[in-house]
Design a protein around this motif. Structure first.
Motif, mmCIF file in Angstrom:
data_model
loop_
_atom_site.group_PDB
_atom_site.id
_atom_site.type_symbol
_atom_site.label_atom_id
_atom_site.label_comp_id
_atom_site.label_asym_id
_atom_site.label_seq_id
_atom_site.Cartn_x
_atom_site.Cartn_y
_atom_site.Cartn_z
ATOM 1 N N ASP A 76 0.852 -1.185 0.000
ATOM 2 C CA ASP A 76 0.000 0.000 0.000
ATOM 3 C C ASP A 76 0.889 1.236 0.000
ATOM 4 O O ASP A 76 1.595 1.509 0.982
ATOM 5 C CB ASP A 76 -0.914 0.035 1.225
ATOM 6 C CG ASP A 76 -1.707 1.330 1.282
ATOM 7 O OD1 ASP A 76 -2.526 1.547 0.367
ATOM 8 O OD2 ASP A 76 -1.479 2.137 2.201
ATOM 9 N N LEU A 84 -5.801 0.400 2.073
ATOM 10 C CA LEU A 84 -5.077 -0.220 3.181
ATOM 11 C C LEU A 84 -6.015 -1.061 4.050
ATOM 12 O O LEU A 84 -5.644 -2.167 4.466
ATOM 13 C CB LEU A 84 -4.381 0.840 4.029
ATOM 14 C CG LEU A 84 -3.606 0.327 5.249
ATOM 15 C CD1 LEU A 84 -2.544 -0.685 4.843
ATOM 16 C CD2 LEU A 84 -2.966 1.483 6.007
ATOM 17 N N GLU A 88 -5.604 -5.041 4.773
ATOM 18 C CA GLU A 88 -5.512 -5.600 6.118
ATOM 19 C C GLU A 88 -6.539 -6.709 6.327
ATOM 20 O O GLU A 88 -6.254 -7.720 7.002
ATOM 21 C CB GLU A 88 -5.701 -4.485 7.154
ATOM 22 C CG GLU A 88 -4.507 -3.536 7.225
ATOM 23 C CD GLU A 88 -4.726 -2.377 8.172
ATOM 24 O OE1 GLU A 88 -3.727 -1.811 8.660
ATOM 25 O OE2 GLU A 88 -5.907 -2.038 8.435
ATOM 26 N N LEU A 99 1.751 -8.017 3.990
ATOM 27 C CA LEU A 99 1.392 -6.622 3.762
ATOM 28 C C LEU A 99 2.572 -5.698 4.043
ATOM 29 O O LEU A 99 3.231 -5.808 5.072
ATOM 30 C CB LEU A 99 0.204 -6.233 4.653
ATOM 31 C CG LEU A 99 -0.310 -4.787 4.543
ATOM 32 C CD1 LEU A 99 -0.689 -4.452 3.104
ATOM 33 C CD2 LEU A 99 -1.502 -4.592 5.473
ATOM 34 N N LYS A 101 3.336 -1.655 4.291
ATOM 35 C CA LYS A 101 2.729 -0.333 4.391
ATOM 36 C C LYS A 101 3.801 0.728 4.152
ATOM 37 O O LYS A 101 4.780 0.803 4.884
ATOM 38 C CB LYS A 101 2.102 -0.142 5.774
ATOM 39 C CG LYS A 101 1.071 -1.209 6.143
ATOM 40 C CD LYS A 101 0.580 -1.016 7.571
ATOM 41 C CE LYS A 101 -0.347 -2.158 7.982
ATOM 42 N NZ LYS A 101 -0.828 -2.005 9.384
ATOM 43 N N GLN A 103 4.880 4.597 3.991
ATOM 44 C CA GLN A 103 4.576 5.951 4.435
ATOM 45 C C GLN A 103 5.208 6.949 3.466
ATOM 46 O O GLN A 103 6.235 6.676 2.856
ATOM 47 C CB GLN A 103 5.115 6.181 5.853
ATOM 48 C CG GLN A 103 4.583 5.208 6.889
ATOM 49 C CD GLN A 103 3.079 5.318 7.087
ATOM 50 O OE1 GLN A 103 2.528 6.411 7.039
ATOM 51 N NE2 GLN A 103 2.423 4.177 7.308
#
Length: 368
Positions: A76, A84, A88, A99, A101, A103
């Motif tokens: 994501d 997202l 999840e 997964l 993630k 930023q």
């Protein structure tokens, strides 16, 4: 002057025949591809940014693949919608989903290559299979068909990523024809021992190939090109294979507005400007010869200069190209397009001129 134009036209026809029969024929006339399953551990990698409508439908199709040993790495890329949350939920539902993630990073803000790099590093398997968040495989044997082309030497596999058909839409036929022609080119050049690009909708390579060229570092400043610029740098005659069995295909939802498609193609063309010099020359020669094949006979026929010879050359070129396009379209399940040739080809040629002019005066927008 007219005799010079005629000689120039003959050279253009010879160039076109050399491309279509000499190069593109290597894929067009190739035998149907057989799939021999291999027991390789595969990581399927999908990078998404604001794709909630697509991932909710397509990720389950990946999770349901008929393959004994694979994981799905979902990346994501700092989505602002529900992507997202959906990822999840999938992570809880499917044990083989991993997964990642991402930023927002000030140095790499909005850079898909940064997100993909994190996903590649997180993948536990050596063999990586990529597709986009708006793509889906045509069968449950997709991983099997793509991974079957790996060998000890062949560590990059180029696949076909097509577009869904939309009935009674000329734009859809134009999009699919352009996609077909692009696939014919990169498949054929790969078979000729000179791979130069692939598409992220359907691409596989061994993780070692990624690290051998230091990932995307040599073109990290270019927002696009995580697929074709990587292949342009890493692929060789020895390490590259192609996958064109029907089970290996992926499909995407095509653009439905001409403006949106032009924006997409402007990004692709701008990225191609960063290919190595030889590849830019061969692509430039091909597209220039296409344009000149349209312009020069118009001049000659307007003066009725050697019109029988001119028409004969036109006929020979169109017959040869139609045969090559027809066989290739059959392999890639795009048979209906051969009935629209050469109309879609003519429109595509002038569309490419339009894109070249637009890109000359402004830069296209990249990644979401």
């Amino acid at each position: 002057m007219l005799i010079i134009i005629l000689y120039f036209f003959i050279v253009v026809v010879a160039i076109q025949l050399s491309y279509y029969l000499g190069v593109f024929g290597k894929f067009s006339f190739a035998k149907a591809q057989k799939t021999t399953p291999k027991r390789l551990s595969v990581s399927v990698i999908v990078c998404a940014k604001n794709e909630e409508e697509n991932v909710v439908n397509f990720i389950p199709l990946l999770a349901e693949q008929n393959y004994p040993d694979f994981e799905i790495v979902l990346i994501d890329d700092a989505s602002s919608d529900g992507t997202l949350d959906i990822f999840e939920d999938f992570e809880k539902q499917y044990p083989n989903i991993r997964l990642v993630k991402v930023q927002n990073n000030e140095a790499f803000w909005g850079n898909k290559k940064y997100a993909l790099t994190l996903g590649i590093k997180a993948a536990k398997n050596d063999y990586l299979l990529f597709t986009d968040a708006d793509c889906y495989p045509t069968s449950k044997e997709w991983i099997t068909a793509m991974s079957s082309q790996f060998t000890m030497q062949k560590t990059i596999v180029l696949g076909y990523g097509g577009y869904e058909k939309i009935a009674n839409s000329f734009l859809n036929k134009l999009i699919r024809f352009e996609t077909l022609l692009t696939a014919i080119q990169y498949f054929s050049w790969a078979k000729a021992g000179h791979p130069y690009m692939g598409v992220g909708r359907n691409l596989a390579y061994k993780k070692d190939e990624f690290f051998n060229v230091n990932g995307f570092i040599n073109h990290i400043q270019i927002r696009s090109g995580d697929d074709d610029l990587f292949v342009n740098e890493a692929a060789t005659a020895k390490n590259t294979a192609i996958a064109y069995a029907p089970e290996s295909f992926t499909y995407s939802k095509p653009k439905t507005k001409y403006r949106d498609w032009i924006t997409q193609k402007r990004r692709h063309v701008a990225t191609a400007n960063h290919y190595n010099t030889l590849d830019k020359l061969q692509l430039g020669l091909f597209y220039c010869s296409q344009l000149l094949f349209v312009i020069l006979p118009i001049i000659l026929l307007s003066f009725q200069f050697r019109w029988i010879l001119v028409l004969s050359l036109i006929a020979v070129r169109y017959i040869a190209v139609w045969i090559v396009i027809g066989f290739s379209a059959g392999k890639l399940k795009e048979k209906d397009l051969k009935y629209w040739f050469p109309i879609v080809e003519l429109v595509l040629i002038f569309t490419q001129i339009n894109i070249f002019i637009l890109n000359t005066f402004s830069k296209p927008v990249h990644w979401k």
